[in-house]
Design a protein around this motif. Structure first.
Motif, PDB file in Angstrom:
ATOM      1  N   ASP A 181       0.970  -1.257  -0.054  1.00 61.09           N
ATOM      2  CA  ASP A 181       0.087   0.163  -0.014  1.00 61.09           C
ATOM      3  C   ASP A 181       0.976   1.072   0.125  1.00 61.09           C
ATOM      4  O   ASP A 181       1.486   1.590   0.949  1.00 61.09           O
ATOM      5  CB  ASP A 181      -0.881  -0.144   1.395  1.00 61.09           C
ATOM      6  CG  ASP A 181      -1.776   1.242   1.344  1.00 61.09           C
ATOM      7  OD1 ASP A 181      -1.659   2.104   0.653  1.00 61.09           O
ATOM      8  OD2 ASP A 181      -2.561   1.113   2.135  1.00 61.09           O
ATOM      9  N   LEU A 182       1.091   1.842  -1.327  1.00 57.85           N
ATOM     10  CA  LEU A 182       2.096   2.910  -1.305  1.00 57.85           C
ATOM     11  C   LEU A 182       1.316   4.202  -0.856  1.00 57.85           C
ATOM     12  O   LEU A 182       2.223   5.358  -0.526  1.00 57.85           O
ATOM     13  CB  LEU A 182       2.537   3.132  -2.803  1.00 57.85           C
ATOM     14  CG  LEU A 182       3.329   2.106  -3.106  1.00 57.85           C
ATOM     15  CD1 LEU A 182       3.553   2.079  -4.697  1.00 57.85           C
ATOM     16  CD2 LEU A 182       4.622   1.924  -2.564  1.00 57.85           C
ATOM     17  N   LEU A 183       0.025   4.357  -0.765  1.00 61.69           N
ATOM     18  CA  LEU A 183      -0.560   5.602  -0.134  1.00 61.69           C
ATOM     19  C   LEU A 183      -0.446   5.633   1.299  1.00 61.69           C
ATOM     20  O   LEU A 183       0.036   6.859   1.596  1.00 61.69           O
ATOM     21  CB  LEU A 183      -1.989   5.330  -0.319  1.00 61.69           C
ATOM     22  CG  LEU A 183      -2.961   6.584  -0.108  1.00 61.69           C
ATOM     23  CD1 LEU A 183      -2.286   7.929  -0.972  1.00 61.69           C
ATOM     24  CD2 LEU A 183      -4.498   6.409  -0.402  1.00 61.69           C
ATOM     25  N   ASP A 184      -0.503   4.533   1.906  1.00 64.90           N
ATOM     26  CA  ASP A 184      -0.103   4.893   3.558  1.00 64.90           C
ATOM     27  C   ASP A 184       1.304   4.152   3.731  1.00 64.90           C
ATOM     28  O   ASP A 184       1.610   3.819   5.109  1.00 64.90           O
ATOM     29  CB  ASP A 184      -1.341   4.021   4.238  1.00 64.90           C
ATOM     30  CG  ASP A 184      -2.567   4.749   4.236  1.00 64.90           C
ATOM     31  OD1 ASP A 184      -2.406   5.766   4.176  1.00 64.90           O
ATOM     32  OD2 ASP A 184      -3.633   3.956   4.164  1.00 64.90           O
ATOM     33  N   MET A 185       1.962   3.615   2.590  1.00 66.64           N
ATOM     34  CA  MET A 185       3.277   3.207   3.047  1.00 66.64           C
ATOM     35  C   MET A 185       3.343   2.044   3.915  1.00 66.64           C
ATOM     36  O   MET A 185       3.929   1.920   4.808  1.00 66.64           O
ATOM     37  CB  MET A 185       4.211   4.280   3.211  1.00 66.64           C
ATOM     38  CG  MET A 185       5.844   3.901   2.795  1.00 66.64           C
ATOM     39  SD  MET A 185       5.851   3.435   1.132  1.00 66.64           S
ATOM     40  CE  MET A 185       5.582   5.166   0.373  1.00 66.64           C
ATOM     41  N   ARG A 186       2.475   1.053   3.621  1.00 66.19           N
ATOM     42  CA  ARG A 186       2.270  -0.200   4.452  1.00 66.19           C
ATOM     43  C   ARG A 186       2.767  -1.369   3.459  1.00 66.19           C
ATOM     44  O   ARG A 186       1.997  -1.521   2.326  1.00 66.19           O
ATOM     45  CB  ARG A 186       0.696  -0.491   4.910  1.00 66.19           C
ATOM     46  CG  ARG A 186       0.637   0.740   5.944  1.00 66.19           C
ATOM     47  CD  ARG A 186      -0.668   0.239   6.615  1.00 66.19           C
ATOM     48  NE  ARG A 186      -1.986   0.067   5.757  1.00 66.19           N
ATOM     49  CZ  ARG A 186      -2.970  -0.286   5.851  1.00 66.19           C
ATOM     50  NH1 ARG A 186      -3.374  -0.731   6.917  1.00 66.19           N
ATOM     51  NH2 ARG A 186      -4.064  -0.548   4.993  1.00 66.19           N
ATOM     52  N   PHE A 187       3.506  -2.476   4.036  1.00 60.44           N
ATOM     53  CA  PHE A 187       3.917  -3.704   3.571  1.00 60.44           C
ATOM     54  C   PHE A 187       3.179  -4.823   4.573  1.00 60.44           C
ATOM     55  O   PHE A 187       3.534  -4.804   5.637  1.00 60.44           O
ATOM     56  CB  PHE A 187       5.187  -3.807   3.456  1.00 60.44           C
ATOM     57  CG  PHE A 187       5.901  -2.743   2.382  1.00 60.44           C
ATOM     58  CD1 PHE A 187       6.254  -3.240   0.865  1.00 60.44           C
ATOM     59  CD2 PHE A 187       5.878  -1.458   2.568  1.00 60.44           C
ATOM     60  CE1 PHE A 187       6.740  -2.415  -0.031  1.00 60.44           C
ATOM     61  CE2 PHE A 187       6.568  -0.471   1.723  1.00 60.44           C
ATOM     62  CZ  PHE A 187       6.912  -1.054   0.379  1.00 60.44           C
ATOM     63  N   GLU A 188       2.593  -5.691   3.852  1.00 58.82           N
ATOM     64  CA  GLU A 188       1.898  -6.723   4.743  1.00 58.82           C
ATOM     65  C   GLU A 188       1.944  -8.064   4.137  1.00 58.82           C
ATOM     66  O   GLU A 188       1.618  -8.054   3.012  1.00 58.82           O
ATOM     67  CB  GLU A 188       0.505  -6.192   4.772  1.00 58.82           C
ATOM     68  CG  GLU A 188      -0.427  -7.527   5.838  1.00 58.82           C
ATOM     69  CD  GLU A 188      -1.706  -7.000   6.215  1.00 58.82           C
ATOM     70  OE1 GLU A 188      -2.347  -7.703   6.774  1.00 58.82           O
ATOM     71  OE2 GLU A 188      -2.472  -5.872   5.424  1.00 58.82           O
TER      72      GLU A 188
END
Length: 275
Positions: A263-270
């Protein structure tokens, strides 16, 4: 005898354990050999072509040779595929097969690395091969201007060490994953939509089908509504290339049995396991 002479000249032209590009070109002319043959001989002799100097703390000479003797098939040469082709050539994968039926259109210009106004109307695989020849002429390429299908799959994938998914259709991805599973060929999957993307690896014995279960009747994903900006394919393709290199070298922990959602909008990697 020719091999011994070539190795002697390689040593003579080397600068320490590095073989400069100019020397590589001169030796290819002297021995009437391809640049790829000279690169293979240099690596086999423990010499690192100068272009890979900044790889050396990450990839050993022996591993560089393994990359150079690997064949990787890139299925799809658009948003993801252009970055895949570029980075695989630059890291030193020695043989790339490019598969895509399409030509460049104006709406590709915002994100597809291989596209330019001068390339509109030209086949993506042909432009891809030209780009590799300009970036790393030692790499061998083949252009396959066809749509991947169950009918041509085995011919396209024969002899490959890994396959990379640059497709935009989930139904075709399912077929690709099924054939790779049947053939025991590692597959690195990637998908993009808007600010979001995902990466996964299917190694021999794995099954990506749970990840690819949901799809519209046409197979088109949410990118049809979310669009694709320039940065998303660049990020996801880079992650895919890292996975390919790990698979080819047997290094690290590939994304086997799990997926990385970005998720590049919230800069999350899951990381999510496949159910």
């Amino acid at each position: 005898m020719a091999t011994e002479r070539m190795h002697a000249f390689l040593r003579e032209r080397a600068e320490g354990d590095l073989l400069p590009w100019r020397a590589q070109c001169d030796l290819a002319e002297r021995f009437d050999a391809s640049l790829g043959e000279i690169e293979d001989a240099a690596l086999a002799a423990g010499l690192l072509p100068g272009r890979y100097r900044r790889n050396r703390e990450t990839v050993s000479v022996e591993e560089q040779l393994r990359l150079f003797r690997s064949r990787v098939v890139v299925i799809g040469c658009g948003g993801l595929g252009g970055y895949l082709v570029e980075q695989l050539a630059r890291i030193g994968v020695g043989e790339l097969a490019l598969v895509d039926p399409d030509v460049f259109e104006e709406h590709n210009l915002n994100r597809q690395l291989l596209s330019s106004p001068a390339h509109l109307g030209r086949a993506k695989v042909e432009v891809g091969c030209e780009r590799v020849a300009a970036v790393n002429p030692a790499v061998t390429t083949s252009a396959h201007r066809v749509a991947f299908s169950l009918e041509n799959a085995r011919g396209l994938l024969a002899g490959s060490a890994a396959v990379v998914d640059g497709l935009d259709n989930t139904l075709v991805r399912r077929d690709l994953a099924a054939v790779c599973r049947e053939l025991g060929v590692p597959l690195v999957h990637g998908a993009i939509a808007g600010w979001y993307g995902q990466v996964a690896a299917q190694l021999p014995g794995d099954d990506l089908s749970p990840l690819l279960r949901s799809a519209s009747a046409s197979g088109r994903g949410v990118e049809a509504t979310l669009g694709n900006p320039s940065f998303t394919p660049a990020v996801i393709a880079s992650l895919q290339v890292a996975e390919v290199v790990k698979v080819l070298l047997g290094r690290g922990r590939p994304l086997s049995g799990r997926s990385l959602f970005v998720d590049l909008l919230d800069m999350r990697f899951e990381e999510i396991g496949h159910a």
